[in-house]
Scaffold this active site. Structure first.
Site, mmCIF file in Angstrom:
data_model
loop_
_atom_site.group_PDB
_atom_site.id
_atom_site.type_symbol
_atom_site.label_atom_id
_atom_site.label_comp_id
_atom_site.label_asym_id
_atom_site.label_seq_id
_atom_site.Cartn_x
_atom_site.Cartn_y
_atom_site.Cartn_z
ATOM 1 C CG HIS A 35 -12.276 -3.913 7.320
ATOM 2 N ND1 HIS A 35 -12.994 -3.463 6.714
ATOM 3 C CD2 HIS A 35 -10.563 -3.422 6.549
ATOM 4 C CE1 HIS A 35 -12.693 -3.017 5.407
ATOM 5 N NE2 HIS A 35 -11.125 -3.235 5.314
ATOM 6 C CG HIS A 61 -6.212 0.278 2.668
ATOM 7 N ND1 HIS A 61 -6.740 0.172 1.515
ATOM 8 C CD2 HIS A 61 -5.663 -1.113 2.923
ATOM 9 C CE1 HIS A 61 -6.343 -1.583 1.356
ATOM 10 N NE2 HIS A 61 -6.058 -1.999 1.895
ATOM 11 C CG HIS A 63 -3.585 -4.693 5.874
ATOM 12 N ND1 HIS A 63 -4.230 -4.925 5.862
ATOM 13 C CD2 HIS A 63 -3.979 -4.119 4.646
ATOM 14 C CE1 HIS A 63 -5.593 -5.060 4.502
ATOM 15 N NE2 HIS A 63 -5.393 -4.233 3.877
ATOM 16 C CG HIS A 80 -2.392 -2.869 1.272
ATOM 17 N ND1 HIS A 80 -3.116 -3.811 1.463
ATOM 18 C CD2 HIS A 80 -0.650 -2.790 1.948
ATOM 19 C CE1 HIS A 80 -1.871 -4.876 2.125
ATOM 20 N NE2 HIS A 80 -0.843 -4.544 2.278
ATOM 21 C CB THR A 148 -4.922 -9.184 1.739
ATOM 22 O OG1 THR A 148 -5.443 -7.449 1.744
ATOM 23 C CG2 THR A 148 -4.094 -9.008 0.607
ATOM 24 C CB THR A 149 -10.168 -7.229 2.833
ATOM 25 O OG1 THR A 149 -10.377 -6.213 1.173
ATOM 26 C CG2 THR A 149 -9.085 -7.005 3.441
#
Length: 173
Positions: A35, A61, A63, A80, A148-149
């Site tokens: 993802h 990572h 987004h 992030h 957030t995941t």
């Protein structure tokens, strides 16, 4: 305590939090986790200190688009930087990303990104220059939120920088 949030700079009371980013160039392993693209950090001495409490950098990572908004603006992407303390408490430094000039620090990694889920690309000859990547301005928002995941773990210290970094449109693509 759920993230992301809509951040507002006007009318927001100032804070007195002491944030120190103690980064050095570090070796990373870039992984496509299905993802996002994640950069796992190998050095043990990349840390942040928040009001004297220390957290070790474990990974960064991306987004796209950014989940947080700032003054109503949603950025095309965000980075992030995820940190853990000795008790596995989480602190995340959020860097909003705008499209602009090519990012020279990220270029070697973006030129050779893993495209398939589970694929890993190592860059043993190339260090990620974190001190050059993070903006000089240390103005940031600080709030207690969540990942957030899934599993959306709560009690995450969020430190969202006000100054965006830039990447080119080709790097974003």
């Amino acid at each position: 305590y759920q993230s992301p949030v809509a951040l507002k700079s006007l009318g927001t009371p100032g804070h007195t939090d002491d944030l120190r980013l103690e980064y050095a160039p570090t070796e990373v392993h870039v992984v496509n986790n299905g993802h996002t693209v994640q950069m796992n950090c190998e050095k043990d001495d990349d840390q942040l200190s928040l009001n004297g409490h220390r957290y070790k950098l474990i990974q960064g990572h991306f987004h796209a688009p950014s989940e947080h908004t700032l003054d109503g603006e949603q950025f095309p992407a965000a980075l992030h930087l995820v940190h853990l303390d000795e008790f596995d408490h989480i602190a995340v430094v959020g860097l909003p990303i705008r499209v602009g000039e090519e990012n020279a620090v990220l270029k070697p990694f973006f030129d050779d990104l893993p495209t398939e889920k589970g694929e890993r690309v190592d860059h043993p000859e190339q260090m990620l220059d974190l001190p050059s990547l993070v903006p000089d301005s240390k103005h940031f928002f600080h709030y207690l939120g969540s990942l957030t995941t899934p599993p959306c773990t709560e009690n995450v210290q969020w430190l969202f920088m006000q100054t965006p970094i830039e990447i080119s449109q080709a790097q974003l693509d």
